[in-house]
Design a protein around this motif. Structure first.
Motif, PDB file in Angstrom:
ATOM      1  N   PHE A   6     -22.315 107.080  38.017  1.00  0.00           N
ATOM      2  CA  PHE A   6     -22.364 106.722  36.613  1.00  0.00           C
ATOM      3  C   PHE A   6     -21.445 105.530  36.394  1.00  0.00           C
ATOM      4  O   PHE A   6     -20.237 105.647  36.530  1.00  0.00           O
ATOM      5  CB  PHE A   6     -21.921 107.914  35.754  1.00  0.00           C
ATOM      6  CG  PHE A   6     -21.903 107.602  34.274  1.00  0.00           C
ATOM      7  CD1 PHE A   6     -20.708 107.316  33.628  1.00  0.00           C
ATOM      8  CD2 PHE A   6     -23.079 107.581  33.555  1.00  0.00           C
ATOM      9  CE1 PHE A   6     -20.703 107.033  32.270  1.00  0.00           C
ATOM     10  CE2 PHE A   6     -23.068 107.300  32.202  1.00  0.00           C
ATOM     11  CZ  PHE A   6     -21.879 107.025  31.547  1.00  0.00           C
ATOM     12  N   ILE A   8     -19.360 102.641  34.457  1.00  0.00           N
ATOM     13  CA  ILE A   8     -18.755 102.574  33.120  1.00  0.00           C
ATOM     14  C   ILE A   8     -18.403 101.129  32.781  1.00  0.00           C
ATOM     15  O   ILE A   8     -17.580 100.864  31.917  1.00  0.00           O
ATOM     16  CB  ILE A   8     -17.501 103.465  33.028  1.00  0.00           C
ATOM     17  CG1 ILE A   8     -16.439 102.981  34.030  1.00  0.00           C
ATOM     18  CG2 ILE A   8     -17.836 104.904  33.284  1.00  0.00           C
ATOM     19  CD1 ILE A   8     -15.111 103.707  33.856  1.00  0.00           C
ATOM     20  N   LEU A  43     -17.228 107.450  40.327  1.00  0.00           N
ATOM     21  CA  LEU A  43     -16.487 108.607  39.816  1.00  0.00           C
ATOM     22  C   LEU A  43     -15.906 109.454  40.967  1.00  0.00           C
ATOM     23  O   LEU A  43     -15.392 110.548  40.729  1.00  0.00           O
ATOM     24  CB  LEU A  43     -17.361 109.484  38.924  1.00  0.00           C
ATOM     25  CG  LEU A  43     -18.014 108.780  37.726  1.00  0.00           C
ATOM     26  CD1 LEU A  43     -18.740 109.797  36.846  1.00  0.00           C
ATOM     27  CD2 LEU A  43     -17.001 108.012  36.911  1.00  0.00           C
ATOM     28  N   LEU A  69     -16.829 114.751  38.001  1.00  0.00           N
ATOM     29  CA  LEU A  69     -17.801 115.637  37.344  1.00  0.00           C
ATOM     30  C   LEU A  69     -17.888 116.975  38.071  1.00  0.00           C
ATOM     31  O   LEU A  69     -18.131 118.024  37.451  1.00  0.00           O
ATOM     32  CB  LEU A  69     -19.179 114.979  37.302  1.00  0.00           C
ATOM     33  CG  LEU A  69     -19.342 113.802  36.318  1.00  0.00           C
ATOM     34  CD1 LEU A  69     -20.683 113.135  36.523  1.00  0.00           C
ATOM     35  CD2 LEU A  69     -19.184 114.278  34.873  1.00  0.00           C
ATOM     36  N   HIS A  77     -19.772 117.873  30.850  1.00  0.00           N
ATOM     37  CA  HIS A  77     -20.252 116.638  31.456  1.00  0.00           C
ATOM     38  C   HIS A  77     -20.610 115.584  30.422  1.00  0.00           C
ATOM     39  O   HIS A  77     -20.301 114.402  30.586  1.00  0.00           O
ATOM     40  CB  HIS A  77     -21.454 116.929  32.349  1.00  0.00           C
ATOM     41  CG  HIS A  77     -21.068 117.584  33.642  1.00  0.00           C
ATOM     42  ND1 HIS A  77     -21.978 117.793  34.676  1.00  0.00           N
ATOM     43  CD2 HIS A  77     -19.873 118.090  34.079  1.00  0.00           C
ATOM     44  CE1 HIS A  77     -21.343 118.399  35.674  1.00  0.00           C
ATOM     45  NE2 HIS A  77     -20.070 118.601  35.313  1.00  0.00           N
ATOM     46  N   GLN A  78     -21.294 115.991  29.307  1.00  0.00           N
ATOM     47  CA  GLN A  78     -21.701 115.015  28.311  1.00  0.00           C
ATOM     48  C   GLN A  78     -20.492 114.374  27.645  1.00  0.00           C
ATOM     49  O   GLN A  78     -20.436 113.163  27.432  1.00  0.00           O
ATOM     50  CB  GLN A  78     -22.613 115.688  27.254  1.00  0.00           C
ATOM     51  CG  GLN A  78     -23.247 114.716  26.273  1.00  0.00           C
ATOM     52  CD  GLN A  78     -24.143 113.700  26.954  1.00  0.00           C
ATOM     53  OE1 GLN A  78     -24.802 114.017  27.937  1.00  0.00           O
ATOM     54  NE2 GLN A  78     -24.168 112.466  26.432  1.00  0.00           N
ATOM     55  N   ARG A  81     -18.879 111.922  29.986  1.00  0.00           N
ATOM     56  CA  ARG A  81     -19.587 110.645  30.049  1.00  0.00           C
ATOM     57  C   ARG A  81     -19.242 109.786  28.843  1.00  0.00           C
ATOM     58  O   ARG A  81     -19.055 108.563  28.965  1.00  0.00           O
ATOM     59  CB  ARG A  81     -21.096 110.886  30.118  1.00  0.00           C
ATOM     60  CG  ARG A  81     -21.558 111.528  31.417  1.00  0.00           C
ATOM     61  CD  ARG A  81     -23.065 111.820  31.403  1.00  0.00           C
ATOM     62  NE  ARG A  81     -23.499 112.506  32.611  1.00  0.00           N
ATOM     63  CZ  ARG A  81     -23.871 111.881  33.721  1.00  0.00           C
ATOM     64  NH1 ARG A  81     -23.872 110.558  33.746  1.00  0.00           N
ATOM     65  NH2 ARG A  81     -24.254 112.558  34.787  1.00  0.00           N
ATOM     66  N   LEU A  84     -15.869 108.282  29.319  1.00  0.00           N
ATOM     67  CA  LEU A  84     -15.881 107.176  30.287  1.00  0.00           C
ATOM     68  C   LEU A  84     -16.384 105.903  29.631  1.00  0.00           C
ATOM     69  O   LEU A  84     -15.879 104.804  29.901  1.00  0.00           O
ATOM     70  CB  LEU A  84     -16.742 107.543  31.486  1.00  0.00           C
ATOM     71  CG  LEU A  84     -16.176 108.633  32.412  1.00  0.00           C
ATOM     72  CD1 LEU A  84     -17.231 109.091  33.403  1.00  0.00           C
ATOM     73  CD2 LEU A  84     -14.956 108.090  33.154  1.00  0.00           C
TER      74      LEU A  84
END
Length: 756
Positions: A6, A8, A43, A69, A77-78, A81, A84
């Motif tokens: 993911f 950022i 991550l 994560l 998790h949401q 995110r 981040l």
């Protein structure tokens, strides 16, 4: 499976991250607070301190195989995110999350994220606080503060803050330390700006003004003068501080001392410049070629030696510009050096330039650096030296002398075949160094010979010669005349010595026999005639003395005189006998003698031959070393010296006889010989007579030489003393000057019993 990476955002170095070096990581590793560093794009956790492993009950290897994560419940998790995404626009970020250990134990933890630079890449430093327990939270906050202090101290990084409407700057202890100022009281804005050098103050004031008025952050490299007058390079970072409505309420930032970094950068630049200057001015020729063998650089010396301009060579291929070099060893060696990374060294002849070159090649990451020089003269000299050596070997085989060659650098000694023929040694059995010579010099000559040769070698002389005794393989000693020539380098240092040794044994034995024969002939004639006539006279004297003694028995006084005459005649006969013994060189009978006691025992004899006008002194000596001499001959020697002293005192005077122990470094005798250092017993006889001139001193030991009137001296007294002292392995020295008296010194070595 791990979640999909993911991203950022692109966090560049321009975001001014916290610089982490190895020492900072070591400090973080020692902290009890869990800390890790993760990659903002993948991550994945790339570093953690041991506290993380203990806290989460997981190994470092397993932890660093996970992403952040993986350690959060799916329900977080949401939110993670979203955090981040928000963090990419923030310098730091703090949030609280639920964390699960390997055993599914849940923790309430407060995370503090901060951008950092590790290994020249932007990462995120995560400081973790367990807030499950309030007291534990306070403890973790305290540890976090210590962590920041350690990181700030190691990186020389501090912080500052100033509110609008306030005239004072709040700074951290690290910032105060950078200014060499106390932490409190807080400085005013004017005082804070006054630290900057005039060339930088206007710039920092402008940056700060734009920050609090327009919200412009800044990151500048400037110079300050600290309170202790130290000039320092600093990195000043500032950004606006906003309230909840977005209004600017002040400014805050970081402050880092980067003096060492600037100096290191300058040193590197200076080093590059010095290296270039060195290459340009060095005496050796130098050039650089790339891995494709294209010229990259040539120094002026290389231009001269190759007879080509560097402007015409740089960028060109070496084998195309010097095609004949393909037929030389360097063609394959250059390729070998580049392929293997190993340095090469070679000497070869290059026909187009009619030159011998010595080449040293050193591989680099960009190609090959080549040092080379013209060794044509050296090569010619080596060839000439080789020819001379061959001639030298032929000459050394043809001569009867023992030829030697001493390499003073490698300390090796070479002998020619005459060493075997003259002294009986097999060359292969001799030691390879100078010990093959030094260990065979007679012990009594060794110190003198070695001192003389090293005086020449260590000095500036070129010629050396000496005579000494040298041991043969049979154990006998040969008298040799040795001479050598010293070869020196350009600095005058002795590097080699060549010489020859001549056996003088037979020659000197013949000369000595001739001298002894002549001496014995002269002494025989003298002693034969004198002793015969003297004995006839003594016979008449002794006969008449005995007759008078018998006939004067009624007159005791006259009878006593006759008896004294008879005893004197007997004494004369004894002296005549000793003179004859000396002429025949009969061996002495040395015994262990206390010289002081012998002097005391002989005082009565000495007083009888001295007039009352001459006073004799002989103080007692305690602790005197023993000597090995013939006591009778020593007494005669002292008697001769006393008689000489008596005859040198015209009227009244003194005679002083003494003996003492002495340690000598060295002394020059009147016989032009040098005493070896060591313990001696010194016996001196000093008078207050008229003394001797230098001319008389020079001839004092010559047989039959005398300054006395005819009939008052034979000239044998000092000669007999000299011969006795020499036979006793001693030395004699005379100190005298006109009208200053005479002192005769006899040196006898201290008796040393032989050890079994």
């Amino acid at each position: 499976m791990h979640p999909e990476p993911f991203k950022i955002g692109d966090m560049k170095m321009d975001n001014n991250p916290l610089l982490l070096e190895e020492n900072a990581l070591q400090a973080l590793s020692a902290l009890p607070q869990p800390i890790w560093i993760f990659d903002p794009e993948t991550l994945r956790i790339i570093w953690n301190n041991p506290a993380c492993e203990e806290w989460l009950e997981i190994s470092a290897a397993e932890l660093q195989s996970k992403t952040i994560l993986d350690l959060r419940p799916p329900s977080d998790h949401q939110a993670l995110r979203a955090a981040l995404i928000a963090f990419q626009n923030e310098t730091t970020f703090t949030s609280q999350w639920t964390l699960q250990s390997k055993t599914s134990k849940s923790f309430k933890a407060r995370f503090h994220w901060q951008r950092c630079a590790l290994n020249q890449k932007i990462q995120v430093l995560a400081t973790i606080n367990d807030v499950t327990d309030t007291h534990e939270t306070l403890a973790n906050l305290d540890r976090a503060k210590k962590l920041i202090d350690i990181a700030g101290t190691k990186a020389k990084l501090g912080g500052w803050r100033m509110s609008l409407g306030s005239d004072h700057v709040s700074w951290t202890p690290q910032t105060a330390a950078i200014h060499d100022a106390p932490y409190e009281p807080a400085p005013s804005a004017e005082e804070a700006f006054s630290y900057y050098l005039p060339a930088y103050r206007q710039k920092i004031e402008k940056c700060y003004t734009e920050c609090i008025t327009e919200g412009k952050p800044y990151d500048e490299i400037l110079q300050i003068k600290t309170r202790s007058n130290r000039i320092a390079w600093v990195r000043a970072i500032g950004e606006p501080e906003l309230d909840s409505l977005g209004n600017i309420i002040g400014a805050q930032g970081a402050f880092q001392d980067i003096t060492e970094l600037i100096h290191e950068k300058n040193r590197n630049s200076d080093l590059e410049q010095r290296l270039f200057s060195t290459l340009e001015n060095m005496s050796d020729s130098f050039f650089m070629i790339s891995t494709r063998f294209d010229f990259v650089y040539l120094n002026p010396r290389a231009e001269n030696l190759l007879k080509r301009r560097r402007e015409d060579l740089i960028g060109k291929n070496i084998w195309q510009e010097f095609p004949e070099a393909r037929n030389t060893p360097v063609y394959s060696l250059y390729q070998q050096a580049i392929d293997t990374g190993n340095a090469i060294k070679v000497k070869f002849f290059y026909p187009p330039l009619d030159t011998w070159f010595e080449v040293n090649g050193y591989p680099t990451s960009e190609g090959l650096g080549v040092y080379f020089r013209d060794v044509t003269n050296e090569e010619n000299q080596q060839q000439a030296a080789k020819l001379l050596h061959e001639r030298f070997v032929l000459v050394s085989k043809a001569t009867n002398d023992v030829i030697w060659d001493w390499d003073l650098i490698k300390n090796g000694l070479w002998w020619n075949e005459s060493m075997s023929r003259v002294f009986g040694y097999e060359l292969l059995q001799l030691e390879p160094g100078p010990e093959s010579w030094t260990t065979r010099i007679h012990p009594d000559d060794s110190q003198r010979v070695l001192e003389s040769i090293h005086q020449v070698i260590d000095g500036t002389g070129t010629h050396w010669s000496n005579e000494y005794r040298f041991a043969k393989s049979s154990g006998k000693y040969a008298l040799v005349h040795d001479r050598g020539f010293v070869i020196r380098d350009e600095q005058g240092k002795a590097i080699r010595m060549l010489g020859s040794m001549l056996d003088l044994t037979e020659t000197r034995e013949l000369e000595e026999k001739l001298r002894e024969s002549q001496k014995l002939e002269a002494m025989g004639q003298l002693t034969g005639g004198v002793a015969h006539d003297f004995n006839n006279l003594l016979t008449v004297i002794m006969g008449n003395a005995e007759t008078l003694a018998y006939r004067l028995k009624d007159n005791p006084q006259l009878q006593s005189l006759a008896e004294m005459t008879s005893k004197a005649a007997e004494r004369g006969a004894e002296l005549t006998s000793r003179l004859l013994s000396f002429a025949r060189r009969q061996p002495l009978q040395p015994k262990t003698v206390d010289a002081g006691q012998l002097i005391q025992d002989s005082l009565a004899l000495f007083r009888r031959i001295l007039p009352e006008t001459i006073e004799i002194e002989a103080p007692d000596t305690d602790g005197l070393w023993k000597i090995a001499v013939d006591p009778g001959q020593l007494e005669v020697a002292l008697l001769n010296l006393v008689i000489n002293g008596r005859d040198a005192i015209p009227q009244a005077g003194k005679l002083h006889i003494s003996a003492l122990n002495t340690e000598l470094d060295s002394i020059q005798t009147d016989a032009k010989e040098t005493l070896p250092a060591g313990p001696y017993v010194l016996i001196s006889v000093r008078d207050t007579g008229h003394g001797m001139t230098q001319e008389t001193l020079n001839r004092a030991f010559e047989p039959f030489f005398t300054t006395k009137e005819v009939g008052k001296g034979s000239g044998l007294g000092l000669s007999m003393v000299f011969g006795f002292v020499k036979q006793s392995k001693g030395y004699i020295k005379i100190h005298s000057a006109p009208n200053s008296g005479t002192c005769v010194e006899l040196y006898f070595p201290k008796f040393a019993p032989e050890t079994p």
